[in-house]
Design an enzyme around this catalytic site. Structure first.
Site, PDB file in Angstrom:
ATOM      1  N   GLU A  45       0.833  -1.203   0.000  1.00  0.00           N
ATOM      2  CA  GLU A  45       0.000   0.000   0.000  1.00  0.00           C
ATOM      3  C   GLU A  45       0.872   1.259   0.000  1.00  0.00           C
ATOM      4  O   GLU A  45       1.864   1.340   0.740  1.00  0.00           O
ATOM      5  CB  GLU A  45      -0.899  -0.026   1.241  1.00  0.00           C
ATOM      6  CG  GLU A  45      -1.870   1.116   1.376  1.00  0.00           C
ATOM      7  CD  GLU A  45      -2.766   0.974   2.598  1.00  0.00           C
ATOM      8  OE1 GLU A  45      -3.652   1.829   2.772  1.00  0.00           O
ATOM      9  OE2 GLU A  45      -2.580   0.009   3.380  1.00  0.00           O
ATOM     10  N   LYS A 114      -9.259   2.843  -2.471  1.00  0.00           N
ATOM     11  CA  LYS A 114      -9.610   2.199  -1.201  1.00  0.00           C
ATOM     12  C   LYS A 114     -10.947   2.719  -0.679  1.00  0.00           C
ATOM     13  O   LYS A 114     -11.146   3.924  -0.520  1.00  0.00           O
ATOM     14  CB  LYS A 114      -8.501   2.457  -0.182  1.00  0.00           C
ATOM     15  CG  LYS A 114      -8.647   1.704   1.131  1.00  0.00           C
ATOM     16  CD  LYS A 114      -7.424   1.937   2.002  1.00  0.00           C
ATOM     17  CE  LYS A 114      -7.453   1.106   3.270  1.00  0.00           C
ATOM     18  NZ  LYS A 114      -6.222   1.315   4.083  1.00  0.00           N
ATOM     19  N   CYS A 148      -5.721  -3.232   1.753  1.00  0.00           N
ATOM     20  CA  CYS A 148      -5.543  -3.356   3.205  1.00  0.00           C
ATOM     21  C   CYS A 148      -6.859  -3.592   3.951  1.00  0.00           C
ATOM     22  O   CYS A 148      -7.421  -4.678   3.895  1.00  0.00           O
ATOM     23  CB  CYS A 148      -4.808  -2.116   3.725  1.00  0.00           C
ATOM     24  SG  CYS A 148      -4.112  -2.318   5.388  1.00  0.00           S
TER      25      CYS A 148
END
Length: 271
Positions: A45, A114, A148
């Protein structure tokens, strides 16, 4: 169909001194990954800039077709493998925590933002994405992407499984003491949604954070087909479509669902 070999680039640790340092490390990882026969390289990330940028984040963010993307496209083409990398994406005044997939000829295949932001730091600096399933085809394998914290929501992974994702790429910045996510939860997600999950983490201290490493390639049988340690590493594993087909035939979670019973789960208020 032949297995798709994927390399997970864990590291280098610490805040990179510059984007050029990240690109140099990526070029070295791409060289080693290609030598191992990998067709796809996954980074962590926010790999391009580092995670702990704080208020300096806006000056490092760039559009999806920015200079970082062009440099990584050149690395991909030079080494003949696809690259998925994390970076801060600027779109007008908004900044997203994103991952972009670039093909082995340098073509940009897909970009994901995200959706589930973690903690005060991310919520203060990023805008959440709103497209739950982003996919691309690579060597006949349907690739999906999350980032994540997204993978910690079973709904997000199941949405990919139902959309036909076979290999889910998850660049991450998993911090200590949450090693249970890499060690237990990610393989469980691969098992319950019957797909491969490639999970590439950061490692070591960076600002106020300490990243756990433990990158892995989790298979639909719940095993880790590749696993990194806690320091900088490059690990390689195969996502085998034949194993996935056999596993889905044996483990029939997807076919045995009764979605008419679950509709209230999407609208139930949180206590």
């Amino acid at each position: 169909m032949a297995p798709l070999r994927i390399a997970l680039h864990q590291g280098p640790g610490g805040v990179p001194r510059s984007t050029d340092d990240s690109l140099a490390a990526l070029a070295d990882a791409a060289h080693r990954a290609a030598a191992s026969g990998a067709r796809l390289l996954l980074t962590a990330e926010l790999y391009l800039t580092g995670y702990a940028l704080g208020d300096a984040l806006p000056e490092h963010a760039e559009p999806a077709d920015g200079p970082g993307a062009r440099a990584i496209a050149a690395i991909a083409a030079e080494h003949g493998l696809a690259i998925a990398y994390g970076y801060p994406e600027r779109d007008g005044e908004r900044i997203f925590n994103s991952v972009q997939l670039i093909d082995s000829d340098g073509t940009r295949l897909a970009n994901y933002r995200k959706a589930h932001l973690f903690g005060e730091y991310e919520n203060a600096h990023f805008t959440p994405g709103d497209e739950p399933v982003v996919q691309a085809e690579l060597d006949g394998v349907r690739i999906g992407m999350l980032i994540c914290y997204d993978v910690e929501f079973p709904e997000a992974v199941r949405a990919h499984a139902l959309a036909g994702t076979e290999l889910l790429l998850v660049p991450t910045a998993l911090m200590r003491p949450y090693e249970i996510v890499a060690q237990t939860l990610v393989p469980a997600r691969a098992w319950e949604s019957q797909l491969y999950i490639a999970y590439a983490n950061r490692t070591g201290p960076e600002g106020d954070f300490h990243f756990a490493g433990l990158s892995c390639l989790a298979a639909p049988d719940g095993t880790a087909r590749a696993r990194a340690g806690t320091g900088p590493d490059l690990v390689v594993g195969d996502a085998d479509p034949r194993l996935l087909t056999a596993s889905r035939a044996e483990n029939t979670y997807l076919g045995d669902r009764r979605p008419e019973l679950y509709r209230s789960l999407a609208t139930a208020p949180a206590d």
